[in-house]
Structures are given as C-alpha cells and as structure tokens.
Design an enzyme around this catalytic site. Structure first.
Site, PDB file in Angstrom:
ATOM      1  N   HIS A  41     130.879  52.818  37.174  1.00 14.83           N
ATOM      2  CA  HIS A  41     131.612  53.698  38.088  1.00 14.83           C
ATOM      3  C   HIS A  41     132.347  52.927  39.189  1.00 14.83           C
ATOM      4  O   HIS A  41     132.255  53.297  40.358  1.00 14.83           O
ATOM      5  CB  HIS A  41     130.645  54.695  38.749  1.00 14.83           C
ATOM      6  CG  HIS A  41     129.941  55.605  37.786  1.00 14.83           C
ATOM      7  ND1 HIS A  41     128.763  56.259  38.088  1.00 14.83           N
ATOM      8  CD2 HIS A  41     130.261  55.967  36.522  1.00 14.83           C
ATOM      9  CE1 HIS A  41     128.383  56.984  37.045  1.00 14.83           C
ATOM     10  NE2 HIS A  41     129.267  56.818  36.079  1.00 14.83           N
TER      11      HIS A  41
HETATM   12  C1  LIG Z   1     130.962  53.023  29.217  1.00 19.72           C
HETATM   13  C2  LIG Z   1     131.310  54.016  30.289  1.00 19.72           C
HETATM   14  C3  LIG Z   1     130.502  55.140  30.472  1.00 19.72           C
HETATM   15  C4  LIG Z   1     130.817  56.061  31.475  1.00 19.72           C
HETATM   16  N1  LIG Z   1     130.120  57.236  31.541  1.00 19.72           N
HETATM   17  C5  LIG Z   1     130.544  58.223  32.373  1.00 19.72           C
HETATM   18  C6  LIG Z   1     129.968  59.522  32.319  1.00 19.72           C
HETATM   19  O1  LIG Z   1     129.078  59.803  31.509  1.00 19.72           O
HETATM   20  N2  LIG Z   1     130.454  60.459  33.175  1.00 19.72           N
HETATM   21  C7  LIG Z   1     131.434  60.190  34.086  1.00 19.72           C
HETATM   22  O2  LIG Z   1     131.799  61.068  34.864  1.00 19.72           O
HETATM   23  N3  LIG Z   1     131.995  58.965  34.153  1.00 19.72           N
HETATM   24  C8  LIG Z   1     131.604  57.995  33.293  1.00 19.72           C
HETATM   25  N4  LIG Z   1     132.237  56.781  33.306  1.00 19.72           N
HETATM   26  C9  LIG Z   1     133.266  56.531  34.335  1.00 19.72           C
HETATM   27  C10 LIG Z   1     134.587  57.286  34.119  1.00 19.72           C
HETATM   28  O3  LIG Z   1     134.901  57.377  32.745  1.00 19.72           O
HETATM   29  C11 LIG Z   1     135.684  56.581  34.918  1.00 19.72           C
HETATM   30  O4  LIG Z   1     135.344  56.602  36.278  1.00 19.72           O
HETATM   31  C12 LIG Z   1     137.063  57.228  34.763  1.00 19.72           C
HETATM   32  O5  LIG Z   1     137.388  57.390  33.414  1.00 19.72           O
HETATM   33  C13 LIG Z   1     138.101  56.358  35.467  1.00 19.72           C
HETATM   34  O6  LIG Z   1     139.372  56.905  35.275  1.00 19.72           O
HETATM   35  P1  LIG Z   1     140.683  56.122  35.737  1.00 19.72           P
HETATM   36  O7  LIG Z   1     141.812  57.057  35.489  1.00 19.72           O
HETATM   37  O8  LIG Z   1     140.481  55.583  37.083  1.00 19.72           O
HETATM   38  O9  LIG Z   1     140.774  54.854  34.770  1.00 19.72           O
HETATM   39  P2  LIG Z   1     140.706  54.758  33.192  1.00 19.72           P
HETATM   40  O10 LIG Z   1     140.266  56.046  32.594  1.00 19.72           O
HETATM   41  O11 LIG Z   1     139.915  53.553  32.869  1.00 19.72           O
HETATM   42  O12 LIG Z   1     142.224  54.576  32.750  1.00 19.72           O
HETATM   43  C14 LIG Z   1     143.009  53.448  32.983  1.00 19.72           C
HETATM   44  C15 LIG Z   1     144.022  53.351  31.848  1.00 19.72           C
HETATM   45  O13 LIG Z   1     145.038  52.459  32.216  1.00 19.72           O
HETATM   46  C16 LIG Z   1     145.310  51.574  31.144  1.00 19.72           C
HETATM   47  N5  LIG Z   1     145.836  50.338  31.722  1.00 19.72           N
HETATM   48  C17 LIG Z   1     145.201  49.510  32.563  1.00 19.72           C
HETATM   49  N6  LIG Z   1     145.999  48.480  32.908  1.00 19.72           N
HETATM   50  C18 LIG Z   1     147.181  48.688  32.285  1.00 19.72           C
HETATM   51  C19 LIG Z   1     148.407  47.969  32.256  1.00 19.72           C
HETATM   52  N7  LIG Z   1     148.581  46.838  32.958  1.00 19.72           N
HETATM   53  N8  LIG Z   1     149.414  48.462  31.510  1.00 19.72           N
HETATM   54  C20 LIG Z   1     149.257  49.618  30.796  1.00 19.72           C
HETATM   55  N9  LIG Z   1     148.104  50.323  30.782  1.00 19.72           N
HETATM   56  C21 LIG Z   1     147.079  49.869  31.527  1.00 19.72           C
HETATM   57  C22 LIG Z   1     143.954  51.400  30.489  1.00 19.72           C
HETATM   58  O14 LIG Z   1     144.049  50.892  29.183  1.00 19.72           O
HETATM   59  C23 LIG Z   1     143.401  52.801  30.573  1.00 19.72           C
HETATM   60  O15 LIG Z   1     143.786  53.595  29.473  1.00 19.72           O
HETATM   61  C24 LIG Z   1     131.939  55.832  32.328  1.00 19.72           C
HETATM   62  C25 LIG Z   1     132.744  54.707  32.139  1.00 19.72           C
HETATM   63  C26 LIG Z   1     132.457  53.810  31.131  1.00 19.72           C
HETATM   64  C27 LIG Z   1     133.360  52.623  30.923  1.00 19.72           C
END
Ligand SMILES: Cc1cc2nc3c(=O)[nH]c(=O)nc-3n(C[C@H](O)[C@H](O)[C@H](O)COP(=O)(O)OP(=O)(O)OC[C@H]3O[C@@H](n4cnc5c(N)ncnc54)[C@H](O)[C@@H]3O)c2cc1C
Length: 539
Positions: free
Chosen positions: A473
C-alpha cells in the site's frame, strides 16, 4: 498525435479518469500504459493472485533497498503493469478507510477532501451487492461483492474469539464506522476480478474519442516554458511524442508518478543535478513522505481441517477447479484474506490504529519467489496478521539514473519511529491473546511461527523486523497540500510550480488511509475527473 488530455497509466485511478473524461465525447483522451492487455486468465480469476504476484509480463516487480527497520532485509514490491494496474493483480479487499482519515486530509489544508466531500465519490464509483443506502452506492461501475457465503467456517472462530477479547462485530467496514471485526468484501463480480480496467476502462474503450496505447512507457513530460504540452514515450522500440492541448495527468502510481516527475525535472534539486537532469522546478517533496502498511503474520497448526486440507490433495484442487469452471463460485472465486477488522491497541487511542487479517490457509512451505495459492501447506493450518493503520515512519524514493527504464531506488524506512515499533508489538500481543481465546484457542494445536518461545517486547520486535513485510500500500510520494515546498500537488491535484500537469493516484494521498488502498485511489480518480472537468467549465 494531439489529444485534449493525456493520461499516463491505466491503473486504479487512471482507468476512472479515462472513462469520465471521455464520457460526453467532447474531449479526446489518450491513455499511455506501459503494460499490456488484462485479458489474461490469471488476471481475471481471483485465485490468479498467486500467479500474477511474480509474473514479469504483468508486474513491475520492484525490490526496495535493504531496510534497517527490517534487519537489513530487502522487500519485494509487486505493482501491476497491465491495464487496470495494481487493481488487476491485487487481493481485491474493498476498504474505504476511516471517515477521520479524510477529515485529516481536509484539515491538512486540502479543501474539498473531508469525509462528507469524498463520500459521494465512493458512492458514485460503487455497485454494492448489498444494495445502496446512505453509505453504499448502487449505480456505479465498480462491483463490490459480499462473498461471505463462500468463506470457510473457521472465519467464525476468529470473529468469536475477537468478540470474546472485547471487540465488536462490524457487518460493514465501509459504512457508518470501520471499527470492529467481520468479513471482508471484495471487488469481484460473477466470480471474476473487478479491476478498474473491467469497471471503467473496458466499457469506455468503445468510444472513438478514447485511445488506449498499451506497451507505451512514458519517459518524460514535455514542457513549453512551464506548461506541460505533451508526453514523450517509448513504444515499439521507438521514441514517440504525443501532444496535450489541455492537460497531462499522471496516474502511474506511488512509485512511477514521482519517477516521471523527477525524470521531467521536477524533484529534489540535488538528485536532479546528480543525474544531469535540468531542473524545471526543484521540489524536495517529490518522492518523499513515502508511507506503507507493514504486516506481521503468526501461523498456527490447527486441530481441525482448514482450507489447506481442501486445496492440498489433487482431488480437492480438481473439485475447486470444477466448481469454478461450472459455477464461477467456490474458493477460486474469492480472495485470500477472508476475515479481519480494525481495533484500538489500547483504549486511549481515539480511533482504531491496527488492522487484522485472518486466512484459513497457509503456504509457509512455498519455495522463495513463488506464491502457490493452489498448493497450500500439506497440514491443517491458518494464519493471523496485523498491520498498523497509520504508521508514522516515512520513506523516500528517487531515480537511480536518467534512464526511464531503470527502477527507482525505494527506501521505505519501516519501523523507524518508536511509535510504530510500539504499535506493532501491541499488535502481535493482541494476536497472541486472540489465539489463546476460545473458540480460536480450541482449534490451535500450536503457534509454529514465530513460536511461543519468542516472547517479551524486545524479542517480538526483533521477530517483526525479521519477518514482517509490506501489504503493498505505498502512498504519499506526491502528496497533496497547500505548501508548495513540502507537498507536490494542490487540492485540485495540480502540480505546484508548473501548469497543465496533474497527478491523480495513490501518490497524492496526504497520509495513508486506514486499510487497503484501492478503494480510496478509485475515489481519487472519481474526484480528479470532476476537478479537471470543472476547470474546463464542464461541471
Ligand atoms: C499484490 C498487491 C495486493 C494488493 N491488495 C490490495 C487489496 O486487497 N485491497 C486494496 O484495496 N488494495 C490492494 N493493493 C493496493 C492497491 O491495488 C493500490 O493501492 C492501487 O491499485 C494503486 O492504484 P494507482 O492508480 O495509484 O496505481 P496502479 O494501479 O499501480 O496503476 C499505475 C499504472 O500506471 C502504469 N505506469 C506506471 N508507470 C508508467 C509509465 N512510465 N508509462 C506508462 N504507464 C505507466 C502502470 O503499469 C500501472 O498500470 C494491493 C496491491 C498489490 C500490488
């Protein structure tokens, strides 16, 4: 290539923005996603969590620096690199956070982010299988499912023992109050994962004004003077550029959004100089204030059969597989963390400060680098885990080189405050009390890890340092706030010091929320889309 908006990253927040900004057809939207399609069996199937956890074609697979708080261990940090981002590889637990978390955000100077302000966005996002009410939504794209009927009966032992320890039962962690123990709801529908891609992006991809480019790795934001005018990205072995008429919105997540800012000359002055990147806007807050939830787990041999007994033998796997294929139900359709809750480690605490996880199965005998959820330990066992809701330790991340493909240096600084050390020890003391309380005590044969020989505050803390790990997280590395010298974006998510550039993902959390971070990140995406549209005169 010219678009009104360019969104970098199709993760939990990016998918929401892609949908909402393209909804009325007035604006053209480009989404650049470094990963590929989410149309993969192990992404769609909840139990696939075990497979995607170490799958390089879907996962950035980061490793932190050796962390002094973890006895010098490195920590493995999976992050989704696929449409849906981390919501395509996460454990699907749906937790919004405590109402007071968002009031804290507001009180840090972020008008419009208090609980009353963000509740409508949580509700707008959601279709709850329980139906809508004051708290829950019933018309949103994100399906949140109560799958308690499929949960293992041992969860009841956990809940009843917690009640006997003085905790209350909470039928809805996402309703009036988070405190208490109960069963977790998951983001799933019809036995398939409900990622942000499935909820928001896939339906929007039919629109002619939305372009989604996979395998497109953004390497730099391009500026005219101080105004973001586009994005440079790597695609099919070439360096390409896309122009944004209105705005660039970074949704790369808590590790990659600060990376892209630093690569683009927005970050700590000294770090930029070290890597020969001309500073457009020096800001030490980019990559700082990293927060994460650290969890420690206690393992128990059980006197009665657990999920291990059901899923270990070949016929058990076959039955579970058949049930899934035929009915999209059973163990393969639900998550690993089934019960849990939020409690105060002592009554002086104004609100819950610790989170519990109960899982009626274990996989301690798994070889390193694997997470074989379909091959649990070959003996009856279960686990209890505990993590802090709002740790006070702060880490940081920074680029290692100007190469956009080089992974960031990640320094979590876990357990670097006395408060965190004390709370974690209080947490494992509670796990011990819980396991010694009927009806859980009735089924515990032994605690086999760490084992009861590990006792006393010092030994328990040392065990935490040796075994605790991230629950994935990370947040707050581009945190939101009014002070441009200690935060990265303002309350409208605009990057301080430049124009036409926003960040909208888990990196903007002023402080980490109490619980799992997917739901609040999706809320950030929802609210961000209203802010962007309002600034275009559309709301
Ligand atoms: C293994 C795991 C288990 C988890 N379990 C839970 C759970 O059970 N419940 C819960 O609420 N949360 C859980 N989480 C946390 C939750 O999923 C994240 O906090 C949330 O998805 C973050 O969202 P975000 O939009 O910040 O980033 P992300 O969803 O990580 O999205 C970022 C996106 O940007 C893309 N990206 C990054 N850099 C670039 C670039 N330079 N160019 C183009 N694309 C790029 C990535 O490939 C990705 O698709 C878990 C996370 C993980 C990894």
């Amino acid at each position: 290539m010219q678009f009104d908006f360019i969104i970098v990253g199709a993760g939990s927040a990016g998918c929401v923005l892609a949908n909402r900004l393209s909804a009325d057809g007035r604006f053209s939207v480009l989404v650049l996603e470094a990963g590929g399609s989410d149309r993969r069996f192990w992404v769609q199937t909840p139990i696939g969590y075990g497979k995607t956890f170490y799958e390089p074609s879907l996962n950035w697979m980061y490793t932190t620096e050796p962390d002094p708080g973890l006895g010098g261990r490195e920590s493995y940090w999976p992050r989704g690199k696929v449409l849906g981002g981390s919501s395509s590889i996460n454990a699907m637990v749906y937790i919004r956070g405590q109402h007071a978390d968002f009031d804290d955000w507001r009180d840090l100077g972020n008008a419009g982010w208090g609980w009353d302000d963000v509740l409508p966005y949580f509700r707008r996002a959601e279709t709850s299988s329980r139906g809508g009410d004051t708290w829950r939504g019933d018309g949103g794209p994100l399906w949140v499912n109560d799958v308690s009927a499929s949960y293992h009966p041992l969860n009841r032992h956990f809940i009843d023992a917690a009640l006997a320890c003085g905790l209350t039962e909470n039928p809805d962690f996402n309703g009036a109050d988070q405190e208490g123990v109960g069963l977790y709801e998951i983001t799933a529908r019809g036995g398939l994962r409900m990622s942000a891609a499935r909820a928001y992006l896939r339906p929007a991809m039919k629109r002619s004004n939305l372009t989604v480019l996979t395998g497109a790795h953004a390497s730099r934001v391009l500026f005219s003077q101080r105004r973001a005018r586009g994005v440079e990205f790597l695609h099919d072995g070439a360096i390409r550029q896309a122009d944004a008429r209105r705005e660039v919105i970074l949704c790369g997540g808590a590790i990659n959004s600060p990376q892209l800012l630093q690569l683009s000359g927005i970050g700590p002055g000294e770090l930029l100089r070290e890597h020969g990147i001309p500073a457009l806007h020096a800001n030490d807050a980019v990559g700082a204030h990293l927060q994460d939830h650290l969890c420690v787990t206690h393992y128990y041999r059980s006197r009665v059969p657990t999920l291990n007994n059901r899923l270990s033998p070949w016929w058990g796997k076959m039955l579970a597989g058949m049930q899934y294929v035929l009915f999209r139900s059973g163990q393969l359709s639900i998550g690993v963390n089934q019960a849990g809750g939020f409690f105060r480690s002592n009554p002086d605490r104004p609100r819950p400060n610790l989170q519990l996880y109960f899982c009626p199965m274990t996989y301690t005998k798994a070889p390193p680098g694997t997470r074989p959820l379909m091959r649990p330990d070959p003996f009856p066992a279960f686990l209890n885990g505990v993590s802090q809701c709002r740790p006070t330790s702060r880490g940081w991340l920074g680029i290692r080189s100007p190469d956009p493909l080089a992974p960031m240096k990640i320094a979590p600084n876990y357990l670097s405050t006395e408060e965190d050390q004390r709370e974690m020890v209080e947490g494992v003391r509670f796990l011990r009390r819980l396991a010694a309380t009927p009806p859980l005590a009735d089924i515990v044969e032994s605690e086999y890890e760490p084992g009861l020989a590990v006792d006393g505050d010092e030994a328990l803390l040392e065990d935490i340092r040796q075994r605790a790990d991230t629950v994935f997280h990370p947040t707050s590395t581009c945190r939101m706030g009014p002070d441009p010298s200690s935060t990265v974006v303002d309350e409208r998510l605009r990057v301080h010091g430049v124009e036409a550039l926003r960040v909208a993902d888990a990196s903007i959390f002023p402080t980490v929320t109490s619980g799992n971070t997917n739901a609040p990140t999706i809320m950030v995406g929802e609210k961000a889309s209203d802010l962007v549209l309002a600034d275009c005169g559309m709301k």
